[in-house]
Motif scaffolding. Structure first.
Motif, PDB file in Angstrom:
ATOM      1  N   ARG A   1       0.939  -1.211  -0.061  1.00  0.00           N
ATOM      2  CA  ARG A   1       0.029   0.247  -0.005  1.00  0.00           C
ATOM      3  C   ARG A   1       0.881   1.230  -0.084  1.00  0.00           C
ATOM      4  O   ARG A   1       1.947   1.455   0.766  1.00  0.00           O
TER       5      ARG A   1
ATOM      6  N   GLU B   1     -10.125   6.285   5.909  1.00  0.00           N
ATOM      7  CA  GLU B   1     -10.300   4.891   6.169  1.00  0.00           C
ATOM      8  C   GLU B   1     -10.953   4.660   7.295  1.00  0.00           C
ATOM      9  O   GLU B   1     -10.485   5.363   8.369  1.00  0.00           O
TER      10      GLU B   1
ATOM     11  N   GLU C   1     -16.507  -0.766  -4.967  1.00  0.00           N
ATOM     12  CA  GLU C   1     -15.103  -0.654  -5.353  1.00  0.00           C
ATOM     13  C   GLU C   1     -14.699   0.626  -5.773  1.00  0.00           C
ATOM     14  O   GLU C   1     -15.149   1.543  -6.667  1.00  0.00           O
ATOM     15  N   ILE C   2     -13.549   1.185  -4.873  1.00  0.00           N
ATOM     16  CA  ILE C   2     -12.962   2.621  -5.277  1.00  0.00           C
ATOM     17  C   ILE C   2     -12.193   2.390  -6.470  1.00  0.00           C
ATOM     18  O   ILE C   2     -11.102   1.664  -6.391  1.00  0.00           O
ATOM     19  N   LEU C   3     -12.313   2.944  -7.599  1.00  0.00           N
ATOM     20  CA  LEU C   3     -11.427   2.941  -8.809  1.00  0.00           C
ATOM     21  C   LEU C   3     -10.062   3.872  -8.901  1.00  0.00           C
ATOM     22  O   LEU C   3      -9.237   3.578  -9.156  1.00  0.00           O
ATOM     23  N   ASP C   4     -10.436   4.788  -8.080  1.00  0.00           N
ATOM     24  CA  ASP C   4      -9.424   5.912  -8.066  1.00  0.00           C
ATOM     25  C   ASP C   4      -9.691   7.029  -6.845  1.00  0.00           C
ATOM     26  O   ASP C   4     -10.862   7.232  -6.414  1.00  0.00           O
TER      27      ASP C   4
ATOM     28  N   LEU D   1     -13.368  10.360  -4.660  1.00  0.00           N
ATOM     29  CA  LEU D   1     -13.510   8.857  -4.758  1.00  0.00           C
ATOM     30  C   LEU D   1     -14.247   8.786  -5.969  1.00  0.00           C
ATOM     31  O   LEU D   1     -15.313   9.262  -6.185  1.00  0.00           O
TER      32      LEU D   1
ATOM     33  N   THR E   1     -12.185   1.606   3.201  1.00  0.00           N
ATOM     34  CA  THR E   1     -11.097   0.949   2.946  1.00  0.00           C
ATOM     35  C   THR E   1     -10.237   1.719   2.033  1.00  0.00           C
ATOM     36  O   THR E   1     -10.705   2.572   1.513  1.00  0.00           O
ATOM     37  N   ASP E   2      -9.068   1.400   1.765  1.00  0.00           N
ATOM     38  CA  ASP E   2      -8.250   1.938   0.892  1.00  0.00           C
ATOM     39  C   ASP E   2      -8.796   1.569  -0.548  1.00  0.00           C
ATOM     40  O   ASP E   2      -8.580   2.278  -1.578  1.00  0.00           O
ATOM     41  N   SER E   3      -9.810   0.832  -0.608  1.00  0.00           N
ATOM     42  CA  SER E   3     -10.166   0.293  -2.039  1.00  0.00           C
ATOM     43  C   SER E   3     -11.740   0.010  -2.084  1.00  0.00           C
ATOM     44  O   SER E   3     -12.245  -0.516  -2.998  1.00  0.00           O
ATOM     45  N   THR E   4     -12.386   0.115  -0.946  1.00  0.00           N
ATOM     46  CA  THR E   4     -14.032   0.124  -0.969  1.00  0.00           C
ATOM     47  C   THR E   4     -14.519   1.100  -0.138  1.00  0.00           C
ATOM     48  O   THR E   4     -14.224   1.526   0.670  1.00  0.00           O
TER      49      THR E   4
END
Length: 100
Positions: free
Chosen positions: A20, A27, A52-55, A65, A40-43
């Motif tokens: 990461r 978060e 899902e976080i794409l960017d 986000l 989270t860092d990705s959701t």
């Protein structure tokens, strides 16, 4: 020979583990007036469907986000530890407080 094989396997596992680049300050779990939102860092989970976080784009203490279909949320961290959540699509805005 077995100890060398075990050591090589361990090295490969460590090298293959995702790294990461950053822990985002948004978060965690937040009480956002209308429900508990979890990041989270990705959701992103607003209490039902995990997205899902794409960017993640950062500008100082503000984060944008991006999700599927170019849906975006803005998160702005405040000095008092709260976070402003904003959706340009719906126009909704909430003040979020961190949960343990």
């Amino acid at each position: 020979m077995r100890p060398a094989l075990a050591a090589a396997s361990a090295i490969l596992l460590v090298c293959a583990a995702p790294l990461r680049a950053e822990t985002y300050p948004f978060e965690g779990k937040w009480d956002c007036e209308v429900g508990t939102f979890t990041f989270t860092d990705s959701t992103y989970d607003p209490g039902g469907e995990v997205m899902e976080i794409l960017d993640v784009a950062r500008d100082g203490s503000t984060f944008v986000l991006t999700f599927a279909d170019d849906y975006q949320l803005g998160l702005s961290l405040n000095p008092d530890g709260t976070m402003e959540w904003f959706s340009a699509v719906s126009g909704d805005s909430f003040t979020c407080r961190p949960l343990p």
